[in-house]
Design an enzyme around this catalytic site. Structure first.
Site, PDB file in Angstrom:
ATOM      1  N   LYS A 223       1.090  -1.579   0.414  1.00 61.88           N
ATOM      2  CA  LYS A 223      -0.175   0.084   0.333  1.00 61.88           C
ATOM      3  C   LYS A 223       0.968   1.163  -0.428  1.00 61.88           C
ATOM      4  CE  LYS A 223      -1.914  -1.200   3.814  1.00 61.88           C
ATOM      5  NZ  LYS A 223      -2.369  -2.415   4.459  1.00 61.88           N
ATOM      6  N   ASP A 255      -7.369  -0.312   5.934  1.00 64.94           N
ATOM      7  CA  ASP A 255      -8.753  -1.792   5.736  1.00 64.94           C
ATOM      8  C   ASP A 255      -9.787  -1.573   4.263  1.00 64.94           C
ATOM      9  OD1 ASP A 255      -7.182  -1.878   8.545  1.00 64.94           O
ATOM     10  OD2 ASP A 255      -8.511  -0.774   9.401  1.00 64.94           O
ATOM     11  N   ASP A 291     -13.795   4.893  10.095  1.00 67.70           N
ATOM     12  CA  ASP A 291     -13.216   4.106   9.572  1.00 67.70           C
ATOM     13  C   ASP A 291     -13.755   3.110   7.802  1.00 67.70           C
ATOM     14  OD1 ASP A 291     -11.785   5.046  11.550  1.00 67.70           O
ATOM     15  OD2 ASP A 291     -11.800   2.234  12.514  1.00 67.70           O
TER      16      ASP A 291
HETATM   17  P1  ATP Z   1      -3.915   3.433   7.627  1.00 69.66           P
HETATM   18  O1  ATP Z   1      -3.238   2.653   8.593  1.00 69.66           O
HETATM   19  O2  ATP Z   1      -4.215   4.678   7.300  1.00 69.66           O
HETATM   20  O3  ATP Z   1      -5.096   2.523   7.319  1.00 69.66           O
HETATM   21  P2  ATP Z   1      -2.181   2.395   5.822  1.00 69.66           P
HETATM   22  O4  ATP Z   1      -1.046   3.066   5.825  1.00 69.66           O
HETATM   23  O5  ATP Z   1      -2.315   0.313   6.420  1.00 69.66           O
HETATM   24  O6  ATP Z   1      -3.437   2.990   6.224  1.00 69.66           O
HETATM   25  P3  ATP Z   1      -2.577   3.672   3.174  1.00 69.66           P
HETATM   26  O7  ATP Z   1      -1.086   3.242   2.113  1.00 69.66           O
HETATM   27  O8  ATP Z   1      -2.032   5.193   3.728  1.00 69.66           O
HETATM   28  O9  ATP Z   1      -2.248   2.876   4.094  1.00 69.66           O
HETATM   29  O10 ATP Z   1      -3.262   3.529   2.586  1.00 69.66           O
HETATM   30  C1  ATP Z   1      -4.342   2.993   1.435  1.00 69.66           C
HETATM   31  C2  ATP Z   1      -5.124   2.790   0.404  1.00 69.66           C
HETATM   32  O11 ATP Z   1      -5.674   3.867   0.409  1.00 69.66           O
HETATM   33  C3  ATP Z   1      -3.508   3.313  -0.654  1.00 69.66           C
HETATM   34  O12 ATP Z   1      -3.380   1.958  -1.081  1.00 69.66           O
HETATM   35  C4  ATP Z   1      -4.648   3.748  -1.372  1.00 69.66           C
HETATM   36  O13 ATP Z   1      -5.402   3.113  -2.387  1.00 69.66           O
HETATM   37  C5  ATP Z   1      -5.576   4.937  -1.013  1.00 69.66           C
HETATM   38  N1  ATP Z   1      -5.066   6.360  -0.048  1.00 69.66           N
HETATM   39  C6  ATP Z   1      -4.528   6.586   1.269  1.00 69.66           C
HETATM   40  N2  ATP Z   1      -4.451   8.173   0.512  1.00 69.66           N
HETATM   41  C7  ATP Z   1      -4.917   7.935  -0.107  1.00 69.66           C
HETATM   42  C8  ATP Z   1      -5.707   9.812  -0.948  1.00 69.66           C
HETATM   43  N3  ATP Z   1      -4.743  10.674  -0.189  1.00 69.66           N
HETATM   44  N4  ATP Z   1      -5.836   9.715  -1.542  1.00 69.66           N
HETATM   45  C9  ATP Z   1      -6.505   8.464  -2.292  1.00 69.66           C
HETATM   46  N5  ATP Z   1      -5.861   7.383  -1.617  1.00 69.66           N
HETATM   47  C10 ATP Z   1      -6.150   7.022  -0.981  1.00 69.66           C
END
Ligand code: ATP
Length: 313
Positions: A223, A255, A291
């Site tokens: 991600k 998630d 969430d």
């Molecule tokens: P968290 O632990 O806060 O739930 P994470 O760190 O596991 O998040 P991220 O990589 O931040 O996961 O985000 C997961 C997915 O959400 C990304 O792969 C993307 O598809 C989407 N996403 C996250 N931030 C954005 C954004 N600013 N704009 C569009 N899509 C986003």
């Protein structure tokens, strides 16, 4: 077709509209990484089940009510005399939030291998696990390792979201347990740093992915936040951009991504289709407060294809 099952600790998340110390207005939400994934899958029409241990208290009732409203099967949930865990999400400034957990000694950590046996005793399409559960307690660790072992033995496909939580355990502890958990997983999902943590030899995400694939993991998904996501598979590496949305609340994006990715996988979509649906659900999650509250039903998957600010009539 079978049920997609997931389990872990569900918490009541209490969100403040401002500083906690002055008694800002609060709202209650159902939370927990696995619960979020179960709701995301159920919204898309998959038969989804969540398992775990809830307190025999009003907060446990609230969580059961939330799961029922979202059509997530919770018939194998166990209730315990210990309290349901709570997390506070404090909006300290419009841009800075803090999390405080009241989860030590809560019901969620009481999960046992026996609970897992009861939960998995059915026609299983898929099992989704996270790296949070083994950090909760010794018995929860035994339970989640037992679940992965049961899948390997019964040839049930399973996924693991690494979800390293530094407030629950240290990186060296996690690096000792998580490689055992993900052994034989069909899908391993994490941030680039988390993927490096679970691959003992890998120093970069590319090296980590190659190592996990060579050890029998089906595919490795990184991600990448606002940059989207990347899948490392036996067929090659696939990358897909995020959907452009105004980020309102990024909690739960990971998630949501996982729910979208697994949904497309269960539908038999190819790597591009899986990444696309993962990014799409991630975008729905970051574009709304909560969430999982903003996640789409299947008939809403095309909503973001219109430009920003447009109104469907
Ligand atoms: P968290 O632990 O806060 O739930 P994470 O760190 O596991 O998040 P991220 O990589 O931040 O996961 O985000 C997961 C997915 O959400 C990304 O792969 C993307 O598809 C989407 N996403 C996250 N931030 C954005 C954004 N600013 N704009 C569009 N899509 C986003």
């Amino acid at each position: 077709a079978g049920t997609v099952v997931t389990f872990g600790e569900a918490l009541v998340s209490v969100r403040s509209a401002g500083p906690l110390a002055i008694g800002s207005p609060l709202t209650m939400h159902a939370a927990g990484a696995e619960l979020n994934v179960a709701v995301g899958l159920a919204r898309l029409g998959h038969a989804a089940s969540w398992g775990g241990v809830l307190g025999d208290d009003e907060l446990g009732e609230f969580l059961l009510r939330s799961l029922a409203a979202e059509r997530v099967d919770a018939s194998r949930v166990r209730r315990d005399v210990l309290p349901t865990g709570v997390m506070f999400l404090e909006a300290r400034t419009p841009d800075v939030s803090r999390v405080f957990y009241h989860r030590k000694g809560s019901a969620g950590a009481q999960l046992t291998p026996h609970d897992v046996d009861r939960l998995l005793d059915r026609d299983l399409a898929w099992l989704h696990l996270t790296g949070i559960t083994p950090a909760l307690s010794e018995r929860a660790r035994a339970a989640v390792l037992h679940a992965a072992e049961t899948c390997r033995r019964r040839s049930v496909p399973f996924s693991v979201d690494v979800n390293f939580r530094s407030k629950l355990w240290s990186a060296p502890e996690a690096a000792e347990v998580l490689p055992r958990l993900i052994e034989g997983a069909e899908v391993v999902i994490g941030s680039p740093e988390e993927l490096v943590l679970v691959a003992p030899e890998g120093k970069t995400v590319e090296a980590a992915a190659a190592e996990l694939l060579s050890r029998g993991v089906g595919e490795v998904v990184a991600k990448l936040g606002a940059a989207g996501a990347r899948a490392y598979t036996a067929q090659g590496v696939f990358t897909a951009p995020a959907f452009p949305v105004r980020a309102v609340d990024t909690v739960g994006a990971g998630d949501a991504f996982t729910a979208g990715y697994l949904s497309a996988r269960l539908d038999g979509e190819d790597a591009d289709g899986r990444l696309r649906r993962g990014n799409l659900l991630g975008a729905f999650a970051v574009g709304q407060l909560g969430d999982w509250e903003g996640l789409p039903r299947r008939d809403e998957l095309g909503l973001l294809d219109l430009g920003q600010g447009e109104t469907h009539r």
